[in-house]
Design an enzyme around this catalytic site. Sequence first.
Site, mmCIF file in Angstrom:
data_model
loop_
_atom_site.group_PDB
_atom_site.id
_atom_site.type_symbol
_atom_site.label_atom_id
_atom_site.label_comp_id
_atom_site.label_asym_id
_atom_site.label_seq_id
_atom_site.Cartn_x
_atom_site.Cartn_y
_atom_site.Cartn_z
ATOM 1 N N LYS A 15 0.789 -1.149 0.134
ATOM 2 C CA LYS A 15 0.038 0.210 0.061
ATOM 3 C C LYS A 15 0.831 1.226 -0.060
ATOM 4 O O LYS A 15 1.699 1.304 0.745
ATOM 5 C CB LYS A 15 -1.000 0.018 1.208
ATOM 6 C CG LYS A 15 -1.567 1.373 1.361
ATOM 7 C CD LYS A 15 -2.495 0.965 2.769
ATOM 8 C CE LYS A 15 -3.315 2.593 2.899
ATOM 9 N NZ LYS A 15 -4.423 2.375 3.986
HETATM 10 C C1 5RP Z 1 -1.453 5.132 7.627
HETATM 11 C C2 5RP Z 1 -2.884 4.410 7.259
HETATM 12 C C3 5RP Z 1 -3.867 4.673 7.630
HETATM 13 O O1 5RP Z 1 -4.428 4.383 8.707
HETATM 14 C C4 5RP Z 1 -5.115 4.449 6.381
HETATM 15 O O2 5RP Z 1 -5.313 3.306 6.098
HETATM 16 C C5 5RP Z 1 -5.029 5.362 5.496
HETATM 17 O O3 5RP Z 1 -6.092 5.745 4.808
HETATM 18 P P1 5RP Z 1 -6.442 7.149 3.859
HETATM 19 O O4 5RP Z 1 -5.141 7.627 3.820
HETATM 20 O O5 5RP Z 1 -6.875 6.915 2.521
HETATM 21 O O6 5RP Z 1 -7.329 7.744 4.851
HETATM 22 O O7 5RP Z 1 -2.445 3.370 6.357
HETATM 23 O O8 5RP Z 1 -0.445 4.686 7.004
#
Ligand code: 5RP
Length: 278
Positions: A173
């Site tokens: 991710k």
């Molecule tokens: C931080 C993360 C967050 O907790 C979250 O999953 C991020 O999601 P978004 O940026 O789309 O609100 O992964 O590293």
Amino acid sequence: MDWGMKNRLYKIIRPKTGRSLMLAVDHGYFLGPTTGLEDWKKAVDPLIPYCDTLFATRGMVRACVDPRKNVPIMLRASGGTSIVGPELLHEGITISVEDVLRLNAVGIGYSILVGAPWERDTMLDFSKWVDDCERYGLIAMAVTAVGKDMAKDARYLSLACRMAAEHGAHIVKTYYCDGFEKVVESCPVPIVMAGGKKIPELEALTMAHNAISAGAVGVDMGRNIFQADDPVAMIQAVRGLIHKKMTPKEALQFYNEHKKASGPAKKSGIAADDTKKV
Ligand code: 5RP
């Protein structure tokens, strides 16, 4: 990759389109009751029918997700620090592999803090997670978290994503950046794009579209969905973009046409039953 792991991966990345809409609602692990998720169950329940996977903490899954719901779960496996503490980027392991299995999750997400003072600890702990996940056929997703002082550019994100893959991540991710195709090209495992802070709908949809066009398999998006004026319409618009090849403008039009409707999606929209098939 054995049968169990493949089966779990196909729950995240839908075989029909080869794409994925993961809904990130794990923010409370360091932010507490963040905007849009103050009442987690109320916010997340209506979104579940439209996501392929839910990315959440074990506590919220146990307390707030009805076990009868047929939604694959990825569990946030790192944390321990908060937005108000002295060392936000010093995360450690927050769950055991036994509990991941007990919760019937498909895998875990772990933040690797490349470039931060604690990068070594997070990379080594992530590698341990890869071993645990390989042992039980679970999916290990590396989350390339970025500290305040680090640039979210192609050079940094390519380094972080490649390191994640080299250490055995099954999915990575990461954030979108200019030159995102370079990040994707040098990372041999599927990438999902993180949404980042809330931006106007068209910008968020365009960013997701560009990430997919550059080779990402989908998104793991949170705030740009649950902080939208109408999160249910927004997640369907994102779904249209990811699984139905909508352009950002078409997805925005869908959002605008549906955003006033509260409650279940209009029949003319992307119905839950329909979207669950992809
Ligand atoms: C931080 C993360 C967050 O907790 C979250 O999953 C991020 O999601 P978004 O940026 O789309 O609100 O992964 O590293």
